[in-house]
Motif scaffolding. Structure first.
Motif, PDB file in Angstrom:
ATOM      1  N   THR A 187       0.948 -10.435  -3.405  1.00 29.40           N
ATOM      2  CA  THR A 187       0.314 -11.751  -3.247  1.00 29.40           C
ATOM      3  C   THR A 187       0.216 -12.061  -1.759  1.00 29.40           C
ATOM      4  O   THR A 187       1.222 -12.194  -1.079  1.00 29.40           O
ATOM      5  CB  THR A 187       1.124 -12.838  -3.974  1.00 29.40           C
ATOM      6  N   THR A 188      -1.013 -12.131  -1.247  1.00 30.50           N
ATOM      7  CA  THR A 188      -1.217 -12.407   0.178  1.00 30.50           C
ATOM      8  C   THR A 188      -1.724 -13.826   0.366  1.00 30.50           C
ATOM      9  O   THR A 188      -2.554 -14.310  -0.402  1.00 30.50           O
ATOM     10  CB  THR A 188      -2.259 -11.447   0.795  1.00 30.50           C
ATOM     11  N   ILE A 207      -8.865  -9.045   2.537  1.00 33.98           N
ATOM     12  CA  ILE A 207      -7.600  -8.823   1.831  1.00 33.98           C
ATOM     13  C   ILE A 207      -6.789 -10.109   1.771  1.00 33.98           C
ATOM     14  O   ILE A 207      -6.053 -10.344   0.810  1.00 33.98           O
ATOM     15  CB  ILE A 207      -6.814  -7.686   2.517  1.00 33.98           C
ATOM     16  N   ALA A 208      -6.955 -10.973   2.756  1.00 34.51           N
ATOM     17  CA  ALA A 208      -6.241 -12.248   2.786  1.00 34.51           C
ATOM     18  C   ALA A 208      -6.685 -13.146   1.627  1.00 34.51           C
ATOM     19  O   ALA A 208      -7.838 -13.118   1.202  1.00 34.51           O
ATOM     20  CB  ALA A 208      -6.501 -12.966   4.109  1.00 34.51           C
ATOM     21  N   GLY A 209      -5.729 -13.931   1.106  1.00 38.91           N
ATOM     22  CA  GLY A 209      -6.054 -14.917   0.083  1.00 38.91           C
ATOM     23  C   GLY A 209      -6.285 -14.347  -1.295  1.00 38.91           C
ATOM     24  O   GLY A 209      -7.019 -14.931  -2.099  1.00 38.91           O
ATOM     25  N   PRO A 226      -4.603   3.125   8.299  1.00 40.70           N
ATOM     26  CA  PRO A 226      -5.079   2.327   9.436  1.00 40.70           C
ATOM     27  C   PRO A 226      -4.741   0.852   9.240  1.00 40.70           C
ATOM     28  O   PRO A 226      -4.519   0.390   8.120  1.00 40.70           O
ATOM     29  CB  PRO A 226      -6.600   2.545   9.401  1.00 40.70           C
ATOM     30  N   VAL A 227      -4.687   0.134  10.350  1.00 36.95           N
ATOM     31  CA  VAL A 227      -4.454  -1.315  10.306  1.00 36.95           C
ATOM     32  C   VAL A 227      -5.792  -1.991  10.013  1.00 36.95           C
ATOM     33  O   VAL A 227      -6.769  -1.783  10.748  1.00 36.95           O
ATOM     34  CB  VAL A 227      -3.877  -1.821  11.642  1.00 36.95           C
ATOM     35  N   VAL A 228      -5.854  -2.795   8.955  1.00 31.44           N
ATOM     36  CA  VAL A 228      -7.126  -3.351   8.495  1.00 31.44           C
ATOM     37  C   VAL A 228      -6.983  -4.830   8.177  1.00 31.44           C
ATOM     38  O   VAL A 228      -5.874  -5.373   8.083  1.00 31.44           O
ATOM     39  CB  VAL A 228      -7.644  -2.612   7.243  1.00 31.44           C
ATOM     40  N   THR A 229      -8.143  -5.474   7.955  1.00 28.68           N
ATOM     41  CA  THR A 229      -8.169  -6.836   7.419  1.00 28.68           C
ATOM     42  C   THR A 229      -9.068  -6.922   6.193  1.00 28.68           C
ATOM     43  O   THR A 229      -8.967  -7.865   5.415  1.00 28.68           O
ATOM     44  CB  THR A 229      -8.689  -7.841   8.469  1.00 28.68           C
ATOM     45  N   ARG A 230      -9.982  -5.934   6.019  1.00 26.85           N
ATOM     46  CA  ARG A 230     -10.966  -5.972   4.938  1.00 26.85           C
ATOM     47  C   ARG A 230     -10.845  -4.724   4.058  1.00 26.85           C
ATOM     48  O   ARG A 230     -10.467  -3.650   4.536  1.00 26.85           O
ATOM     49  CB  ARG A 230     -12.388  -6.084   5.508  1.00 26.85           C
TER      50      ARG A 230
END
Length: 476
Positions: A187-188, A207-209, A226-230
């Motif tokens: 759960t982010t 990925i957030a929310g 890799p470091v990601v946000t999407r």
């Protein structure tokens, strides 16, 4: 609702701020032990009435209480060790999972100043998170560890590396296993700042929310992702391990599963912005594979979102359209509330899931309370506290300061109604005397069959005020 009274029995004193409370049976051990994860990076377990160290990852944790290199927020922080889950077969395979904020990853934050939407300024309603590789707050990691037969835990692999825009709303008690699917649930939160400035929670690619299932049985053979946000930034083998259960999340203190005949009721809480805290329940859902989300995004096609759970944030704060609040110039006791995101409230008004119950930051009704922030939601299936059997129990950080001094958190409960209408809630009264010290209710946990409740209490809101925590068992 029935008024319930309970006792609080202290189990552990003088520990650092507890973020996760859950039980597991160690390999070769015949007893189910209570495990306690602290925000600073320790994991203890209670064995034979003494506290023993299971794992200490404090050197791996970001420096807490300090932001934007050298800037202090007075010790308040929402990063650190925030997730711990034991594999359903932990007794046999020794596998467990951690979610924490990584040491040495401090960034300058995604926005230079505090954000508040202005309905008169369209630019404030359509901000984009640009330059993500340089403008972020920190990196969170989700890892798989194994407890060797020697008794030494060791990291096996990293499942996800997530770049987070702000220091807050990373979730807490963020890792739990689904008894339905056997998958790891992550759960982010929406990434923080307040009001979700980039609307990450409603964007299917972010990925957030979200509430995400991770199929840990699939080996991606990628041990340092890799470091990601999407989602579309993830390598294909990792995308194939992920499905999305829900979006529209602001910040969630975990997910709890309650057995109901041959099904499970899922409970989650969404921490509010300014007005209200909400608990949701659902049984049926349609998890969408991340590969489908990515494909639909690349083809710019609409996705069939039937039964895709949407909590409505940022357009909705629980049962209300999200509001900005201003003091009324002629009466300081009143507030002017303006809908912050009118268009988004309209778009999500039909698709969003209605809360099971909500409680408010100001509540004039008798036998209710003004809350601050939801910190735990757990199903209770025990018979020890008979009036709570089959209910969902939740905790609030601190009762409205105007009505209670010193500060004390709140324990409460609700139930799913047979007609599926909005449920009421009731305060659970406790007889424990905390004396003159503040007592923030920071975490709530259960044992494996949900027959025992555990409460984590801290006497400060600052993670840098050390050794001020007490763990209680909630008893009849």
């Amino acid at each position: 609702m029935i008024k319930v009274k309970v006792n609080l029995r202290p189990l552990v004193r003088k520990i650092n701020l507890p973020t996760v409370l859950k039980t597991a049976a160690l390999p070769g051990d015949s007893v189910e032990r209570l495990f306690i994860a602290t925000q600073v990076g320790e994991i203890f377990y209670l064995g034979n009435s003494s506290l023993k160290t299971f794992l200490d990852i404090r050197p791996r944790i970001i420096k807490l209480g300090t932001f934007e290199p050298g800037v202090s927020r007075g010790g308040y922080d929402e990063r650190g060790l925030i997730g711990l889950a034991f594999h359903p077969q932990f007794y046999y395979n020794g596998l467990f999972y951690l979610h924490y904020s990584v040491a040495g990853t401090q960034g300058p934050s995604a926005l230079p100043e505090q954000f508040k939407p202005n309905p008169c300024d369209p630019k404030s309603l359509s901000l984009k998170w640009l330059n993500r590789e340089t403008l972020y707050d920190h990196i969170d990691t989700i890892e798989e560890w194994v407890l060797h037969s020697s008794g030494q835990p060791q990291k096996r692999r990293t499942l996800l590396n997530l770049r987070r825009p702000f220091f807050n709303h990373n979730g807490v008690n963020s890792l739990n296993f689904s008894p339905e699917t056997g998958k790891l649930i992550l759960t982010t939160g929406d990434g923080g700042a307040g009001y979700d400035p980039f609307n990450l929670s409603q964007d299917n690619m972010e990925i957030a929310g979200k509430i995400i299932e991770i199929d840990i049985a699939k080996d991606t053979f990628i041990y340092n992702p890799p470091v990601v946000t999407r989602f579309n930034e993830l390598p294909a083998p990792i995308q194939e391990t992920l499905t999305v259960i829900a979006k529209g999340v602001r910040n969630i203190p975990g997910i709890s599963f309650q057995r109901f005949y041959n099904q499970y009721i899922k409970y989650v809480g969404n921490v509010g912005q300014d007005l209200v805290e909400s608990i949701y329940s659902f049984i049926h859902y349609n998890p969408i594979p991340v590969t489908q989300l990515v494909q639909a995004s690349s083809m710019k096609s609409e996705l069939n979102q039937e039964e895709f759970i949407n909590f409505g944030w940022r357009g909705w704060e629980g049962p209300f359209p999200t509001s900005t609040i201003k003091k009324c110039p002629t009466n300081q006791a009143l507030d002017e509330k303006t809908i912050a995101y009118y268009d988004e409230a309209i778009k999500t008004s039909v698709r969003r899931l209605q809360p099971l119950t909500s409680y408010f930051h100001k509540d004039p009704r008798p036998n209710k309370f003004g809350g601050t922030a939801l910190t735990g939601v757990q199903a209770y299936m025990g018979n020890g506290i008979r009036d709570l059997t089959g209910s969902v129990v939740f905790t609030d950080l601190a009762r409205d300061k105007e009505s209670h001094s010193p500060v004390q958190g709140v324990l409460a409960y609700s139930r799913v109604r047979a007609d599926n209408k909005l449920s009421d809630f009731s305060i659970i009264e406790t007889n424990y005397n905390f004396g003159s010290q503040s007592s923030y209710y920071v975490s709530l946990g259960t044992n494996m069959d949900q027959t025992i409740l555990y409460l984590g209490v801290y006497s400060s809101m600052k993670v840098t005020d050390f050794n001020q925590g007490t763990i209680f068992e909630v008893t009849p």
